[in-house]
Design a protein around this motif. Structure first.
Motif, short mmCIF file in Angstrom:
data_model
loop_
_atom_site.label_atom_id
_atom_site.label_comp_id
_atom_site.label_asym_id
_atom_site.label_seq_id
_atom_site.Cartn_x
_atom_site.Cartn_y
_atom_site.Cartn_z
N ASP A 43 -92.32 43.17 52.76
CA ASP A 43 -91.27 42.86 53.73
C ASP A 43 -90.61 41.52 53.40
O ASP A 43 -89.47 41.27 53.82
CB ASP A 43 -91.86 42.78 55.15
CG ASP A 43 -92.24 44.15 55.69
OD1 ASP A 43 -91.75 45.15 55.14
OD2 ASP A 43 -93.04 44.21 56.65
N SER A 44 -91.33 40.65 52.70
CA SER A 44 -90.78 39.33 52.36
C SER A 44 -89.79 39.44 51.20
O SER A 44 -89.91 40.32 50.36
CB SER A 44 -91.92 38.38 51.96
OG SER A 44 -92.85 38.24 53.01
N SER A 45 -88.83 38.53 51.19
CA SER A 45 -87.85 38.52 50.09
C SER A 45 -88.51 38.03 48.81
O SER A 45 -89.57 37.38 48.84
CB SER A 45 -86.68 37.60 50.45
OG SER A 45 -87.12 36.24 50.50
N ILE A 46 -87.88 38.33 47.68
CA ILE A 46 -88.44 37.90 46.40
C ILE A 46 -88.50 36.38 46.31
O ILE A 46 -89.48 35.82 45.81
CB ILE A 46 -87.59 38.48 45.25
CG1 ILE A 46 -87.77 40.00 45.19
CG2 ILE A 46 -87.98 37.85 43.91
CD1 ILE A 46 -86.93 40.69 44.13
N SER A 47 -87.48 35.70 46.81
CA SER A 47 -87.48 34.24 46.77
C SER A 47 -88.63 33.66 47.60
O SER A 47 -89.28 32.69 47.20
CB SER A 47 -86.14 33.69 47.27
OG SER A 47 -85.91 34.07 48.61
N THR A 48 -88.90 34.28 48.77
CA THR A 48 -90.02 33.84 49.60
C THR A 48 -91.35 34.08 48.90
O THR A 48 -92.25 33.22 48.90
CB THR A 48 -90.01 34.56 50.96
OG1 THR A 48 -88.81 34.23 51.66
CG2 THR A 48 -91.21 34.17 51.81
#
Length: 406
Positions: free
Chosen positions: A354-359
């Motif tokens: 669910d988290s973005s790649i940057s996160t």
């Protein structure tokens, strides 16, 4: 039905422009004779016009300034600049408003100020949804009173408008809003649920009453067909989990439920648990998108050595992964594998996707620097809330500093 009659067009000099007239060729014959040196002209009609009923319409009036852009309301522009409105943004979003001769920007400002909105908030609302200026004071007051039946305070409504001005100003049909509110209350939706609909899916209240009735009746039918003995409770659960469900088509929702049941070999009870819980949101997807994304997930995980049963459990434990397109899903998987996280760890903790790649990248870097071994430790903290994650990271850093100090 379109007419098969062909049209004949003629232009007649009139002032500085042209008067364009079109009429059925087979029914009306028009010819003009212009008398030199005279301002008179006359039109002769075919005798056929005496026997057939014919209507013709004025198609257009072409004048010297016909190709020029409509003039903007200068008074409106000056008022908006004085109010601090971002005119360029407003013009890009709804340019037609600036050509109107009658707008209510001053009344809107006065009304919202009386409800506790700041001048900055009012300017932001108009900048993002300039059509708000077309609402009359009476319409605004009536709509506000209707919203107050659901929302507990004026300031809460102001906060909603600040986030999403369209939710309040998109429609001016207050009677339709009132009817929908009464209906949704009548089928058991609570004030809290209606407030959620207003803030997240305001188009629900712009729907015709018949459309909302159709979806509610459909969901009640689904409940009964799956063996649920409380259709009202079923509707409340699914609407609360997915406030957008009422603005979907019954065909889409039906097709998606059938796909989930067949793709994952679910019995009726399992389908109910899924669509009343974690799977409620994915009913919004188009069926083609759902099928395509699920196929991509299976192919990628099969390529990494996962079994069909592992993939099934993986998706059912976190159905939101079906929202991920092929590239985004693969990029996230690759990002985690590059950091020495195994596919078995990902399968056991699908929520991290669910988290973005940057996160993911930034958290992985911070955890590694804090001495956290992701390959052997719990990776679920990659999807924790920011507050909870920061607390864990601080604890890790403190522990590492203590060790280094010793």
């Amino acid at each position: 039905m379109q007419s098969s009659l062909s049209l004949r067009q003629m232009s007649v000099p009139k002032g500085l422009g042209y008067l364009t007239i079109m009429a059925p060729r087979n029914l009306l014959y028009m010819r003009s004779n212009f008398l030199f040196g005279s301002r008179c002209w006359m039109i002769r009609f075919s005798a056929e016009i005496l026997f057939k009923s014919v209507s013709f319409r004025l198609f257009s009036m072409k004048c010297d300034n016909a190709d020029s852009e409509p003039l903007e309301n200068e008074e409106l522009l000056n008022n908006l600049l004085t109010m601090g409105v971002d005119v360029d943004m407003a013009r890009k979003r709804q340019p037609g408003v600036f050509n109107r001769t009658g707008t209510n920007e001053q009344n809107l400002k006065t009304f919202l100020l009386s409800k506790g909105a700041s001048k900055e908030v009012i300017a932001s609302i108009i900048s993002r949804y300039p059509r708000a200026m077309t609402r009359t004071p009476e319409s605004l007051s009536n709509r506000w009173d209707l919203w107050r039946r659901i929302v507990t305070s004026d300031l809460e409504i102001v906060a909603i408008l600040e986030r999403s001005p369209e939710s309040f100003f998109r429609s001016s049909n207050n009677l339709n809003l009132e009817k929908n509110m009464e209906f949704l209350y009548s089928v058991g939706l609570t004030r809290k649920c209606l407030c959620r609909l207003l803030t997240n899916a305001p188009r629900t209240f712009s729907n015709s009453l018949d459309l909302n009735k159709q979806m509610v009746e459909f969901l009640q039918g689904v409940s009964l067909s799956l063996g649920h003995n409380d259709p009202t409770g079923f509707v409340k659960k699914i609407v609360f989990k997915n406030p957008f469900i009422l603005i979907q088509s019954t065909k889409r929702v039906k097709t998606n439920i059938e796909f989930l049941q067949s793709a994952f070999n679910l019995n009726n009870e399992q389908v109910l648990v899924l669509i009343c819980g974690p799977g409620a949101k994915i009913l919004d997807l188009s069926n083609d998108c759902m099928r395509r994304n699920y196929t991509n997930i299976k192919e990628r995980l099969f390529s990494l050595g996962c079994t069909a049963e592992e993939i099934r459990k993986f998706v059912l434990s976190c159905p939101d992964v079906i929202f991920l397109g092929q590239k985004k899903f693969s990029d996230k998987i690759d990002c985690l594998i590059e950091e020495k996280i195994s596919i078995s760890q990902i399968i056991e903790n699908p929520q991290i996707l669910d988290s973005s790649i940057s996160t993911l990248k930034s958290r992985i870097k911070e955890l590694v620097n804090a001495g956290y071994n992701l390959s052997t430790s719990n990776i679920s903290l990659l999807s924790w809330s920011q507050k909870r994650y920061n607390a864990k990271l601080k604890k890790l850093n403190t522990g590492q500093n203590v060790v280094l100090g010793n």
